[in-house]
Design a protein around this motif. Structure first.
Motif, PDB file in Angstrom:
ATOM      1  N   GLY A  37     -20.864 -12.571 -41.400  1.00 39.36           N
ATOM      2  CA  GLY A  37     -20.836 -13.688 -40.462  1.00 39.36           C
ATOM      3  C   GLY A  37     -19.725 -13.550 -39.436  1.00 39.36           C
ATOM      4  O   GLY A  37     -19.924 -13.816 -38.240  1.00 39.36           O
ATOM      5  N   THR A  38     -18.544 -13.104 -39.884  1.00 41.82           N
ATOM      6  CA  THR A  38     -17.441 -12.896 -38.950  1.00 41.82           C
ATOM      7  C   THR A  38     -17.753 -11.799 -37.958  1.00 41.82           C
ATOM      8  O   THR A  38     -17.423 -11.902 -36.768  1.00 41.82           O
ATOM      9  CB  THR A  38     -16.166 -12.563 -39.732  1.00 41.82           C
ATOM     10  OG1 THR A  38     -15.933 -13.566 -40.720  1.00 41.82           O
ATOM     11  CG2 THR A  38     -14.969 -12.486 -38.804  1.00 41.82           C
TER      12      THR A  38
ATOM     13  N   SER B 274     -18.585 -10.026 -32.621  1.00 45.85           N
ATOM     14  CA  SER B 274     -19.289  -9.156 -31.672  1.00 45.85           C
ATOM     15  C   SER B 274     -19.902  -9.953 -30.531  1.00 45.85           C
ATOM     16  O   SER B 274     -19.934  -9.499 -29.385  1.00 45.85           O
ATOM     17  CB  SER B 274     -20.375  -8.370 -32.406  1.00 45.85           C
ATOM     18  OG  SER B 274     -21.325  -9.257 -32.983  1.00 45.85           O
ATOM     19  N   ALA B 275     -20.394 -11.167 -30.841  1.00 44.40           N
ATOM     20  CA  ALA B 275     -20.984 -12.001 -29.783  1.00 44.40           C
ATOM     21  C   ALA B 275     -19.926 -12.529 -28.828  1.00 44.40           C
ATOM     22  O   ALA B 275     -20.158 -12.643 -27.622  1.00 44.40           O
ATOM     23  CB  ALA B 275     -21.753 -13.164 -30.414  1.00 44.40           C
TER      24      ALA B 275
ATOM     25  N   ARG C 155     -18.848   0.416 -23.639  1.00 43.17           N
ATOM     26  CA  ARG C 155     -17.704  -0.320 -23.114  1.00 43.17           C
ATOM     27  C   ARG C 155     -16.814  -0.737 -24.263  1.00 43.17           C
ATOM     28  O   ARG C 155     -17.249  -1.363 -25.210  1.00 43.17           O
ATOM     29  CB  ARG C 155     -18.170  -1.564 -22.354  1.00 43.17           C
ATOM     30  CG  ARG C 155     -18.840  -1.255 -21.047  1.00 43.17           C
ATOM     31  CD  ARG C 155     -18.886  -2.505 -20.192  1.00 43.17           C
ATOM     32  NE  ARG C 155     -19.553  -3.585 -20.893  1.00 43.17           N
ATOM     33  CZ  ARG C 155     -20.788  -3.955 -20.676  1.00 43.17           C
ATOM     34  NH1 ARG C 155     -21.514  -3.320 -19.785  1.00 43.17           N
ATOM     35  NH2 ARG C 155     -21.332  -4.948 -21.353  1.00 43.17           N
ATOM     36  N   VAL C 156     -15.553  -0.376 -24.173  1.00 45.54           N
ATOM     37  CA  VAL C 156     -14.628  -0.782 -25.219  1.00 45.54           C
ATOM     38  C   VAL C 156     -14.440  -2.281 -25.167  1.00 45.54           C
ATOM     39  O   VAL C 156     -14.462  -2.967 -26.166  1.00 45.54           O
ATOM     40  CB  VAL C 156     -13.276  -0.056 -25.042  1.00 45.54           C
ATOM     41  CG1 VAL C 156     -12.284  -0.525 -26.093  1.00 45.54           C
ATOM     42  CG2 VAL C 156     -13.457   1.436 -25.154  1.00 45.54           C
ATOM     43  N   THR C 157     -14.271  -2.841 -24.008  1.00 46.85           N
ATOM     44  CA  THR C 157     -14.195  -4.287 -23.834  1.00 46.85           C
ATOM     45  C   THR C 157     -14.802  -4.627 -22.487  1.00 46.85           C
ATOM     46  O   THR C 157     -15.026  -3.761 -21.639  1.00 46.85           O
ATOM     47  CB  THR C 157     -12.729  -4.778 -23.863  1.00 46.85           C
ATOM     48  OG1 THR C 157     -12.025  -4.160 -22.774  1.00 46.85           O
ATOM     49  CG2 THR C 157     -12.039  -4.413 -25.161  1.00 46.85           C
ATOM     50  N   SER C 158     -15.105  -5.914 -22.282  1.00 49.97           N
ATOM     51  CA  SER C 158     -15.595  -6.320 -20.973  1.00 49.97           C
ATOM     52  C   SER C 158     -14.491  -6.256 -19.931  1.00 49.97           C
ATOM     53  O   SER C 158     -14.766  -6.194 -18.740  1.00 49.97           O
ATOM     54  CB  SER C 158     -16.143  -7.752 -21.057  1.00 49.97           C
ATOM     55  OG  SER C 158     -15.123  -8.642 -21.476  1.00 49.97           O
TER      56      SER C 158
ATOM     57  N   GLY D  39     -14.154  -6.548 -30.734  1.00 50.12           N
ATOM     58  CA  GLY D  39     -14.100  -7.659 -31.667  1.00 50.12           C
ATOM     59  C   GLY D  39     -14.833  -7.349 -32.957  1.00 50.12           C
ATOM     60  O   GLY D  39     -14.400  -7.738 -34.046  1.00 50.12           O
ATOM     61  N   LEU D  40     -15.959  -6.632 -32.853  1.00 49.77           N
ATOM     62  CA  LEU D  40     -16.697  -6.221 -34.051  1.00 49.77           C
ATOM     63  C   LEU D  40     -15.852  -5.300 -34.922  1.00 49.77           C
ATOM     64  O   LEU D  40     -15.828  -5.444 -36.150  1.00 49.77           O
ATOM     65  CB  LEU D  40     -17.994  -5.523 -33.635  1.00 49.77           C
ATOM     66  CG  LEU D  40     -18.849  -4.939 -34.762  1.00 49.77           C
ATOM     67  CD1 LEU D  40     -19.320  -6.032 -35.711  1.00 49.77           C
ATOM     68  CD2 LEU D  40     -20.042  -4.178 -34.187  1.00 49.77           C
ATOM     69  N   ALA D  41     -15.151  -4.362 -34.310  1.00 54.01           N
ATOM     70  CA  ALA D  41     -14.320  -3.429 -35.080  1.00 54.01           C
ATOM     71  C   ALA D  41     -13.142  -4.131 -35.746  1.00 54.01           C
ATOM     72  O   ALA D  41     -12.693  -3.713 -36.820  1.00 54.01           O
ATOM     73  CB  ALA D  41     -13.819  -2.309 -34.176  1.00 54.01           C
ATOM     74  N   LEU D  42     -12.635  -5.194 -35.128  1.00 53.10           N
ATOM     75  CA  LEU D  42     -11.455  -5.892 -35.658  1.00 53.10           C
ATOM     76  C   LEU D  42     -11.811  -7.134 -36.454  1.00 53.10           C
ATOM     77  O   LEU D  42     -10.914  -7.885 -36.844  1.00 53.10           O
ATOM     78  CB  LEU D  42     -10.523  -6.283 -34.504  1.00 53.10           C
ATOM     79  CG  LEU D  42      -9.930  -5.133 -33.683  1.00 53.10           C
ATOM     80  CD1 LEU D  42      -9.131  -5.678 -32.521  1.00 53.10           C
ATOM     81  CD2 LEU D  42      -9.063  -4.243 -34.546  1.00 53.10           C
ATOM     82  N   ALA D  43     -13.101  -7.348 -36.707  1.00 59.45           N
ATOM     83  CA  ALA D  43     -13.519  -8.567 -37.409  1.00 59.45           C
ATOM     84  C   ALA D  43     -12.953  -8.624 -38.822  1.00 59.45           C
ATOM     85  O   ALA D  43     -12.435  -9.666 -39.260  1.00 59.45           O
ATOM     86  CB  ALA D  43     -15.041  -8.655 -37.441  1.00 59.45           C
TER      87      ALA D  43
END
Length: 352
Positions: free
Chosen positions: A311-312, A317-318, A149-152, A324-328
């Motif tokens: 940490g970011t 990701s959470a 899933r790309v996003t929820s 969000g993980l890819a753009l952290a």
């Protein structure tokens, strides 16, 4: 008997003429505004992430346009067209040359990972480290489904493709006329704060372009070197593993761990010697990347502390999922730049 009672001259508490009421109303408005902004951000977080992804893609295109401008003294529009055509040609050429082979290897990779997971679970069960043998097929499918899933907000393949298309189109529009959108953002800021806001925005753009340039160098190195080394060692699906390693290099720390797990699992599925070769390849690539490529790139781009980025990534990701993980890292770099500029401004004001 009537008395001449004097009229009350002070404003009542429900009148805005009272300075105390106006002050308290301003404070309440600020708090309610902040609460509303936070609630709106939570509700619209997935579209906001898509917009941020479009900005990142626009920064990538803008970096290519600026780099090409050092070689070809032509208009910006023509340079952007050349960059877009080169990107499209590279993607189409890659899919055309490796599409069939990669498709076959993806199916083989899934079967290999499921078999290795079941074998590892059986080993743990025999050692008494698990209550009993458990089939991880369902868990693996569930994990692959959640990662896919790309996003929820977008839970289907059609939605994911639509989101990707929106990111690309948004990034292209931003890259065509970045000045227009920058002036629009400045218009939203008070007049006296616009010069500093423009300076911060430009510095954030430079930081983002440098970060993406460094990421592309790392991705190219890890992808090409991993694919060649695995092919020399006879590791199955070397081309696919190289492509995965290159893509996951965009996400440092976590991406390297996932790449290592996949390489070792596929390597040992073909034999002990092949598995050892895959493990050594992973260690060599990560060592060279960590001690040679990353420091060289960081000196010319953006040097983010590893603990800060990790940490970011965990928090992003959470909270926001895989996107969000890819753009952290881009988010961290832009926030870091804004805070550094704020500290510089305070130092300049203190020195005056």
């Amino acid at each position: 008997m009537a008395t001449d009672t004097p009229l009350v001259q002070e404003p009542s508490p429900n009148e805005l003429r009272d300075p105390f009421v106006r002050q308290e109303l301003k404070r309440a408005s600020v708090w309610f505004g902040m609460a509303g902004a936070i609630a709106l951000t939570v509700l619209l977080i997935q579209p906001l992430l898509i917009i941020l992804a479009g900005i990142v893609f626009a920064a990538l295109l803008d970096g290519g346009v600026r780099l090409l401008g050092k070689v070809l003294p032509i208009g910006r529009g023509w340079r952007l067209l050349i960059v877009v055509l080169l990107v499209v040609a590279f993607l189409l050429g890659t899919f055309y040359l490796t599409g069939v082979q990669v498709t076959e290897q993806v199916t083989q990779l899934r079967s290999t990972l499921e078999a290795q997971a079941n074998r590892f679970t059986s080993f743990l069960s025999k050692q008494g480290l698990m209550p009993g043998a458990s089939d991880l097929n369902g868990i693996a499918k569930q994990a692959l489904g959640s990662v896919g899933r790309v996003t929820s907000w977008v839970g289907t393949a059609i939605g994911a493709i639509t989101s990707l298309f929106m990111m690309l189109v948004l990034g292209l529009f931003l890259a065509i006329e970045p000045g227009v959108y920058e002036r629009g953002l400045q218009w939203l800021v008070p007049t006296d704060a616009r010069p500093e806001f423009a300076r911060t925005i430009r510095r954030m753009g430079v930081t983002l372009r440098k970060l993406l340039a460094g990421r592309l160098v790392g991705m190219a190195f890890e992808g090409v070197f991993t694919g060649i080394a695995l092919a020399i060692g006879g590791v199955p699906m070397a081309m696919l593993l190289g492509i995965i390693a290159g893509i996951l290099a965009f996400i440092p720390n976590i991406g390297a761990i996932i790449t290592g797990v996949l390489m070792v699992a596929v390597g040992f599925s073909a034999g002990t010697h092949t598995g050892i070769w895959a493990l050594v390849t992973y260690l060599v690539v990560q060592t060279i990347d960590g001690y040679v490529v990353v420091p060289m790139v960081a000196r010319r781009t953006v040097d983010l502390p590893p603990a800060l980025t990790l940490g970011t990534q965990i928090m992003a990701s959470a909270l926001f999922g895989i996107l969000g993980l890819a753009l952290a890292d881009p988010m961290t770099a832009m926030v870091k730049t804004a805070l550094e500029r704020s500290a510089e401004r305070e130092g300049e004001q203190a020195g005056e």
